[in-house]
Design a protein around this motif. Structure first.
Motif, PDB file in Angstrom:
ATOM      1  N   SER A  88       0.908  -1.209  -0.174  1.00  0.00           N
ATOM      2  CA  SER A  88      -0.193   0.095  -0.050  1.00  0.00           C
ATOM      3  C   SER A  88       0.868   1.393  -0.070  1.00  0.00           C
ATOM      4  O   SER A  88       0.364   2.241  -0.343  1.00  0.00           O
ATOM      5  CB  SER A  88      -0.928   0.085   1.213  1.00  0.00           C
ATOM      6  OG  SER A  88      -0.207   0.258   2.337  1.00  0.00           O
TER       7      SER A  88
ATOM      8  N   SER B 234       2.843   3.968   8.010  1.00  0.00           N
ATOM      9  CA  SER B 234       2.444   4.009   9.274  1.00  0.00           C
ATOM     10  C   SER B 234       1.993   2.624   9.657  1.00  0.00           C
ATOM     11  O   SER B 234       1.789   2.447  10.833  1.00  0.00           O
ATOM     12  CB  SER B 234       1.246   4.973   9.501  1.00  0.00           C
ATOM     13  OG  SER B 234       0.007   4.587   8.507  1.00  0.00           O
TER      14      SER B 234
ATOM     15  N   ASP C 165       1.795   2.738   2.725  1.00  0.00           N
ATOM     16  CA  ASP C 165       1.275   3.428   3.961  1.00  0.00           C
ATOM     17  C   ASP C 165       2.275   2.709   5.030  1.00  0.00           C
ATOM     18  O   ASP C 165       1.802   1.786   5.764  1.00  0.00           O
ATOM     19  CB  ASP C 165      -0.335   2.901   4.232  1.00  0.00           C
ATOM     20  CG  ASP C 165      -0.523   3.722   5.505  1.00  0.00           C
ATOM     21  OD1 ASP C 165       0.251   4.452   6.240  1.00  0.00           O
ATOM     22  OD2 ASP C 165      -1.727   3.963   5.762  1.00  0.00           O
TER      23      ASP C 165
ATOM     24  N   CYS D 134       4.028   7.651   8.811  1.00  0.00           N
ATOM     25  CA  CYS D 134       4.143   7.203   7.519  1.00  0.00           C
ATOM     26  C   CYS D 134       5.418   7.621   6.863  1.00  0.00           C
ATOM     27  O   CYS D 134       6.478   6.582   6.808  1.00  0.00           O
ATOM     28  CB  CYS D 134       2.980   7.349   6.663  1.00  0.00           C
ATOM     29  SG  CYS D 134       3.523   6.713   4.795  1.00  0.00           S
TER      30      CYS D 134
END
Length: 269
Positions: A206, A210, A208, A252
């Motif tokens: 993704s 985080s 992402d 992130c």
């Protein structure tokens, strides 16, 4: 076209070194094949098949709040400039890479991943006449014998990869439609996929970061090396709390940039 970034992250084992940079073949969800070549802070994409959807990528920069709380770390990370990272559009590859990374050092996991590709993956002919081996499909993994795994030092990865291949063959289409948080939970229903593996795979897929297990050995090591004078906690839970407080709303980008910094300074498992 002028670059809107300074550094291309090539930490994934699918990036292979060339004489003057790196190269990787991406498989897009619509079946397209793209050759990405990186030289310093520039990249080029060449369509190899079905050029409808180009590989997605994101650019990460450091937020100002880190400089206030950890100036030594901010100075190190700002030395990278803006960092571009391609998303791994192949969820199966992301899951497999995370499984191979379990327990062992990153450098060793790269060797195993590449050897597995060379032995059993589909070979793609490149424009320069060379070839590139993709990671084996779930069907191929399920067809391999224990001896075939053992022949390239992958015996201890056989059971988790086969369990993942079986689950992906049945549920992969559904998984690819899930939100990242939901996907993390779904992946952990597969035997031998725990929280670290699920979070690492979904972050790769993704972009992402985080969602990455940001208190793991890699992040802790690079943070301490990039900012040795900072008072970093030694234990994983306390480091995680400190990292979240330091990052604020920018968890992130801080995590990705720290891993990017580390990719220039060696491999950590």
């Amino acid at each position: 076209m002028a670059n809107a970034f300074d550094f291309v992250m090539t930490e994934h084992a699918a990036w292979l070194p060339t004489d003057d940079g790196w190269q990787r073949v991406f498989v897009s969800p619509d079946g397209g094949r793209w050759l990405a070549t990186v030289q310093g802070g520039t990249f080029k994409l060449d369509a190899l098949r079905n050029e409808m959807t180009t590989p997605a990528h994101d650019v990460f920069t450091l937020s100002n709040n880190v400089a206030d709380k950890a100036p030594e770390l901010a100075t190190a990370l700002r030395g990278l400039g803006s960092v571009l990272r391609f998303r791994n559009a192949d969820l199966w590859d992301a899951i497999s890479m995370a499984i191979i990374r379990q327990v062992i050092r990153a450098g060793q996991s790269k060797k195993l991943y590449r050897a597995f590709c060379e032995a059993y993956g589909e070979r793609i002919t490149l424009p320069n006449g060379g070839t590139y081996a993709l990671f084996p499909t779930p069907e191929t993994v399920l067809s391999l014998s224990s001896e075939q795994f053992s022949s390239i030092g992958m015996a201890f990865k056989r059971r988790p990869l086969m369990a993942a291949a079986e689950a992906y063959r049945e549920q992969g289409a559904k998984w690819r439609e899930l939100a990242p948080d939901t996907l993390i939970a779904e992946l952990q229903t597969v035997p031998r996929i725990g929280p670290w593996t699920a979070h690492a795979a979904v972050a790769d897929w993704s972009n992402d970061w985080s969602l990455y297990p940001y208190a793991d050995l890699a992040v802790r090591t690079w943070a301490k090396r990039a900012a040795p004078s900072h008072d970093w906690p030694n234990d994983e839970p306390t480091f995680g709390q400190t990292w979240r407080a330091l990052a604020g709303e920018h968890l992130c980008s801080l995590t990705l940039l720290t891993l990017a910094w580390g990719s220039q300074h060696g491999d950590i498992g």
